[in-house]
Scaffold this motif. Structure first.
Motif, short mmCIF file in Angstrom:
data_model
loop_
_atom_site.label_atom_id
_atom_site.label_comp_id
_atom_site.label_asym_id
_atom_site.label_seq_id
_atom_site.Cartn_x
_atom_site.Cartn_y
_atom_site.Cartn_z
N UNK A 171 26.49 2.93 32.99
CA UNK A 171 26.89 3.88 31.96
C UNK A 171 26.46 5.30 32.32
N UNK A 202 29.01 7.01 34.24
CA UNK A 202 30.06 7.59 33.40
C UNK A 202 29.64 8.94 32.85
N UNK A 214 35.13 3.35 31.73
CA UNK A 214 34.30 3.02 30.57
C UNK A 214 34.70 1.67 29.98
N UNK A 250 29.67 -5.36 30.13
CA UNK A 250 28.51 -5.39 29.23
C UNK A 250 28.66 -6.51 28.21
N UNK A 251 29.87 -6.69 27.71
CA UNK A 251 30.15 -7.77 26.76
C UNK A 251 29.76 -9.13 27.35
N UNK A 255 36.44 -0.53 20.86
CA UNK A 255 36.06 -1.67 21.72
C UNK A 255 34.54 -1.84 21.71
N UNK A 256 33.84 -0.74 21.91
CA UNK A 256 32.38 -0.82 21.99
C UNK A 256 31.77 -1.21 20.65
N UNK A 264 32.20 -4.92 19.87
CA UNK A 264 31.42 -5.91 20.63
C UNK A 264 29.99 -6.03 20.13
N UNK A 286 23.78 -5.36 17.41
CA UNK A 286 23.23 -4.77 18.63
C UNK A 286 23.34 -3.25 18.58
N UNK A 292 22.63 -1.03 20.92
CA UNK A 292 22.88 -0.32 22.18
C UNK A 292 24.30 0.22 22.32
N UNK A 293 25.35 -0.62 22.08
CA UNK A 293 26.71 -0.07 22.21
C UNK A 293 26.96 1.10 21.27
N UNK A 321 25.55 4.04 22.99
CA UNK A 321 26.40 4.40 24.12
C UNK A 321 27.62 5.16 23.64
N UNK A 322 28.23 4.64 22.56
CA UNK A 322 29.49 5.22 22.14
C UNK A 322 29.27 6.56 21.49
N UNK A 381 27.34 8.73 22.77
CA UNK A 381 27.46 9.59 23.95
C UNK A 381 28.93 9.78 24.32
N UNK A 382 29.69 8.68 24.28
CA UNK A 382 31.10 8.77 24.68
C UNK A 382 31.88 9.63 23.69
#
Lengths: 496, 120
Positions: free
Chosen positions: A135, A138, A179, A186-187, B47-48, B51, B73, B75-76, B79-80, B82-83
């Motif tokens: 990540x 990215x 991404x 990751x999933x 998607x993130x 999940x 969770x 963490x995703x 992460x997202x 940031x995205x």
């Protein structure tokens, strides 16, 4: 901890932290000076790190002290060193070389922002080369891409804007595909650390999301790396960018994405997916042969010097991929060494073109006709670098071609056909370099070229230093070949 | 059938992804292309976020009875975040570019721009 233990972090932090500082500097020449200093520091750090890694050690650096699978980790091995040296070296050389050209094209008002964007691009590209976290790649990729959109868009021609817009849309699609791929992995595995991923993907490799991830990651990165036929954004972006930005980005921007593609594939997919090596090389061999032939052919018919070099880059990226797709030690070595050598070649060629453009204000062949007679040193540099591009013995280009041919000949009848393709493409390179020589030396002056003079001495010195580097690394090949060979072993050790 | 429909988050993700991609490729107007780009990126956010959902899971906050709770969770989501920031920067930069293109060409239609500069 001593300072030398913090070098991996400083490599990214120095340019990243200098960027906001540069925007505040409003004294003429100061932004350039600070940017050059930061870039040169980064270059010095990468040389120091290469010195540490050269005996075969791998440096791992836990950011913030968080241990590996949980925190972000920087991993520096020989392959990362090749990339670091290319990126920081190209940036430093381009900045040192291009002061006068940049003053002309950027001006003093925009300078602080321009150099800040330059440093951000540098930080992102270096970050990609050393991070061991999917990540994080990215994030760095987007830092460098957003900064390079600004760099390219600051070109003086209005077509720079449309070229940047195209690059922005396609670059974002590429990064988003990457991404998605990382998300799917990751999933399945619950990790983002590349090494950790490599050991866990094996358990789930028969599940479809992993295959889909391999597709998304490969296509996304191929788009960013301008691999044929996904190169459409690249020639125009290089053509209309400020000349010095072309020197910097042509030498390293696409190669960093190519590096991620190779690294990701060899670490995560190749050891774990059944039959992946056949699909990988089957796909990439065809694509890279097309890239080599079509890129060179289009370059032959191109009349804009910078776009000619852009299409030549499409072909050269094809060479790198071709070497990698053999999946043999010689082939992988050829690919990695060409990453390094092509950066030297294209930097030298774009520098010579920047010199021409500085004096004549144009890079169209029919408008620079006769410039060989008024700019003998510049054109001599172009011709010398062109020899390296063609692959004449004694130049850096020859070393990579030699290894590439050897790797091809190891592959039996198919290999002979591929070797023939390499030779045909080299002939095409002779033709397009000759075309430039013909316009420069054997055509009558135009109105613009008659009044111009030789390029400034400072620009000539750096152009020739880069040209001589081409000859130096063509004769003393230990450093790039040594690094490339151990990189190939790392890639294949994880890969086969 | 029920199982396939149960994954409707992922169906929506795919649909948004393709709609976005279509807009980027098919539309001539640069603003519409950027809107397509935003939809395309938003699909990945979905998607993130999908999940990380754990059935019956709650927000991952450390409370006294943390041992007995089920958490989604985090963490995703991080992460997202940031995205999303990356997506906003891209859109902002893209819009700034469109403004500059409008200043130079007087148009934001791709085919009009092409007629003014044939080699773009």
């Amino acid at each position: 901890m001593s300072l030398s233990a913090q070098l991996p972090a400083l490599q990214v932090v120095v340019p990243l932290a200098s960027a906001p500082l540069v925007t505040l500097l409003r004294v003429a020449n100061l932004p350039w000076l600070v940017a050059l200093a930061a870039s040169a520091t980064a270059f010095a750090i990468s040389i120091a790190l290469t010195g540490q890694v050269l005996p075969g050690t791998t440096i791992t650096y836990d950011l913030g002290g968080w241990p590996a699978p949980y925190g972000i980790v920087f991993v520096i091995d020989q392959l990362s060193c090749v990339m670091m040296l290319i990126v920081t070296g190209a940036s430093t050389a381009a900045l040192a070389f291009g002061k006068m050209s940049l003053d002309l094209q950027i001006g003093t008002v925009r300078a602080p922002y321009f150099y800040a964007a330059w440093l951000l691009a540098l930080a992102g590209l270096v970050g990609i080369s050393i991070t061991g976290d999917a990540f994080n790649i990215f994030v760095f990729m987007e830092i460098s891409s957003l900064a390079s959109y600004v760099l390219i868009g600051s070109g003086p021609d209005r077509r720079a804007l449309t070229a940047t817009f195209k690059y922005l849309t396609l670059g974002t699609i590429g990064a988003t595909f990457y991404l998605i791929g990382v998300g799917l992995i990751y999933m399945m595995t619950g990790t983002l650390n590349l090494a950790d991923m490599a050991s866990r993907v094996g358990d789930v490799s028969d599940l479809r999301p992993v295959l889909a991830a391999a597709g998304f990651v490969t296509i996304g990165l191929a788009l960013k790396a301008a691999i044929f036929p996904l190169h459409v954004w690249m020639p125009n972006a290089y053509t209309f960018a400020p000349h010095i930005v072309s020197v910097f980005l042509a030498a390293c921007a696409t190669k960093v994405s190519l590096y991620v593609l190779i690294r990701f594939d060899s670490a995560v997919f190749a050891p774990n997916l059944a039959g992946h090596d056949i699909r990988f090389s089957g796909f990439l061999t065809v694509v890279s042969i097309l890239a080599v032939l079509i890129g060179s052919t289009v370059a032959v018919f191109e009349n804009n010097l910078k776009r000619l070099l852009g299409y030549s880059s499409v072909a050269q990226i094809g060479y790198i991929l071709l070497g990698v797709s053999f999946l043999s030690l010689t082939g992988m070595t050829a690919g990695v060494v060409h990453l390094f050598n092509h950066a030297l070649i294209k930097a030298a060629l774009f520098m010579a073109v920047a010199c021409i453009a500085y004096r004549l204000g144009t890079v169209r062949l029919n408008e620079v006709a006769g410039c060989g007679k008024i700019m003998p040193w510049t054109m001599a540099a172009f011709v010398a670098a062109g020899l390296s591009l063609i692959g004449v013995p004694g130049t850096a280009g020859f070393v990579s071609k030699w290894y590439l041919l050897q790797a091809a000949l190891d592959h039996g009848p198919v290999g002979y056909a591929i070797a023939a393709v390499i030779l045909v493409s080299s002939v095409l390179a002779v033709i397009y370099v000759w075309k430039v020589i013909e316009w420069a030396y054997f055509r009558e002056f135009t109105e613009t070229s008659r009044e111009a003079g030789e390029a400034p001495v400072t620009m000539l010195i750096f152009t020739w230093a880069m040209v001589l580097a081409n000859f130096y690394f063509g004769i003393f090949t230990e450093l790039p070949l040594g690094l490339a060979e151990s990189s190939a072993k790392i890639l294949l050790g994880a890969g086969l | 059938m029920i199982e396939t429909l149960g994954l409707y988050n992922y169906w929506v993700f795919s649909l948004l992804l393709v709609i976005g991609l279509f807009a980027i490729v098919g539309k001539k107007n640069l603003i519409k292309k950027l809107i397509g780009l935003s939809i395309f990126q938003a699909a990945v956010f979905l998607l993130y976020i999908s999940m990380d959902k754990v059935t019956g899971g709650t927000a991952p906050i450390l409370l006294a009875d943390a041992d007995t709770r089920v958490f989604s969770n985090p963490l995703p989501q991080v992460l997202i975040l940031t995205a999303i920031v990356v997506g906003i920067s891209t859109t902002a930069l893209g819009l700034a570019l469109v403004v500059r293109i409008r200043e130079e060409y007087g148009s934001i239609e791709n085919d009009v721009i092409r007629t003014m500069d044939p080699d773009t």
